[in-house]
Design an enzyme around this catalytic site. Structure first.
Site, PDB file in Angstrom:
ATOM      1  CG  HIS A  36      -0.146  -0.015   2.514  1.00 15.97           C
ATOM      2  ND1 HIS A  36       0.464   1.101   3.058  1.00 15.97           N
ATOM      3  CD2 HIS A  36       0.139  -1.024   3.361  1.00 15.97           C
ATOM      4  CE1 HIS A  36       1.077   0.784   4.172  1.00 15.97           C
ATOM      5  NE2 HIS A  36       0.906  -0.507   4.383  1.00 15.97           N
ATOM      6  CG  ASP A 305       5.800  -3.614   5.788  1.00 18.27           C
ATOM      7  OD1 ASP A 305       4.761  -4.194   6.150  1.00 18.27           O
ATOM      8  OD2 ASP A 305       6.447  -2.872   6.554  1.00 18.27           O
TER       9      ASP A 305
END
Length: 401
Positions: A36, A305
């Protein structure tokens, strides 16, 4: 909103370009695994609020949500990638994509769903392209949930031992001192009952419980959270004239913060056995998408991540650098799993490329164009050559025990 409209206008008109396909090769399919874009940190209350006597800057969205600037940045990335997909002739040069051309699936959090929507707005402006959401907003989609799946004591013991060994192999004490100085941690509310209060790894402990993310408690977790908040403020840029309350102003300091953030990710999600377990669902999805002839030509998966970090570690890729970035898994960055065919020999090759915005592009809201392209690093997959993996080699990587 004005900034977002400007971004959409620029994305529609700016000529962007990406590296042209190699002569004699045809791109057949791409799976994009994205993190994101820019979100607000969780600093309003709790451990991060108590870890400094300073007041954290305010944000215009709730903690953890994608910001307006994050939407602008993702439009730029979507436009750039969309143009590249057309240049490679994987997608038609005009018109909106059909279901067989493109599909987007994002984790069911606001920041991931919104990131996918802004990517689509940049890649296919004016088109009605849906983003798949499998769970109620605010809950984790199992595909993107970076949790431990195995439920046996021996695995948990090995996982915790591996994380402990990874921590012991790195000297983070100097970097922790940098965080202390920037945040004035010893003068914080968290230290009010302690005479000698420091960020020290001696209080660090790990857990690998099934159904939960690999976890660390103590100073390493707190320091990583503080660094994350400082990084998000750095990328946000405007309205924050004095980074780190005026005490964060050298490249040496940033490198120290990056060491903490990157090692935190590596320790939790980068040890091989943990990574293969955590990344299992995503690797299976990538495999299924590339194996199924009915799959869309382009698939977008938007997660976190931890998803990218665990996938890379599971594939055996740990030693890589991203020029122009502090983080190993930067916001807005994406992995491109590419399937190419040699038109002469008919052989299929798989390649893996990391495409990401640099820190200057993030902070400056710089549109991604031919003159200002994103960072692009071709990752060498273990056991494969510079031109990529054969089908057999790639299958072995995906199914490595």
């Amino acid at each position: 909103m004005i900034a977002l409209l400007l971004a959409l206008s620029l994305a529609t008109t700016a000529a962007t370009a990406a590296p042209a396909p190699m002569q004699g090769d045809q791109l057949e399919q791409v799976v994009l695994l994205s993190r994101h874009n820019l979100r607000a940190p969780v600093v309003a209350s709790g451990a991060l609020a108590n870890a400094t006597p300073e007041r954290w800057p305010g944000w215009d969205v709730a903690s953890g949500e994608l910001t307006t600037k994050g939407g602008v940045l993702e439009v730029y990335m979507g436009r750039y990638i969309g143009q590249w997909l057309r240049q490679t002739q994987l997608l038609p040069p005009s018109d909106c994509p059909q279901p067989g051309d493109f599909h987007a699936h994002a984790n069911s959090l606001q920041r991931t769903q919104a990131t996918a929507q802004f990517f689509v707005a940049g890649a296919f402006p004016g088109c009605h392209v849906a983003v798949e959401q499998r769970m109620p907003l605010g809950t984790m989609d199992p595909l993107f949930n970076p949790v431990i799946h195995r439920d046996d004591a021996a695995f948990r013991a090995r996982a915790v031992s591996a994380m402990q060994q990874a921590l012991a192999a790195t000297d983070l004490a100097p970097a922790l001192s940098v965080v202390e100085a920037i945040t004035r941690y010893p003068q914080s509310a968290a230290c009010s009952a302690h005479s000698d209060c420091r960020l020290a790894l001696a209080d660090t402990s790990f857990s690998a419980a099934p159904g939960n993310e690999p976890r660390v408690s103590g100073s390493l977790a707190l320091a990583s959270g503080l660094v994350d908040a400082l990084l998000m403020e750095h990328y946000q840029g405007s309205g924050i004239p004095r980074e780190g309350w005026g005490r964060l102003n050298t490249e040496v300091q940033w490198q120290a913060l990056a060491q903490i953030r990157n090692r935190y990710q590596d320790i939790l999600f980068g040890t091989p056995e943990v990574a293969r377990d955590v990344a299992g669902p995503l690797l299976a999805r990538v495999d299924a998408l590339l194996e199924d002839p009915a799959s869309p030509k382009v698939s977008l998966l938007v997660g976190h991540d931890s998803n990218i970090g665990s996938v890379l570690a599971a594939l055996g890729i740990t030693d890589y650098t991203l020029p122009g970035q502090y983080e190993k898994t930067p916001i807005g960055g994406l992995l491109q799993f590419e399937r190419w065919r040699d038109l002469g020999a008919g052989e299929v090759r798989y390649r893996l490329v990391y495409v990401y915005p640099t820190r200057e592009q993030l902070r400056g809201s710089i549109p991604l164009t031919d003159a200002q392209p994103p960072g692009r690093v071709e990752l060498v997959l273990p056991g494969c050559g510079q031109s990529g993996c054969s089908e057999a080699q790639f299958e072995n990587l995906l199914h490595s025990p």
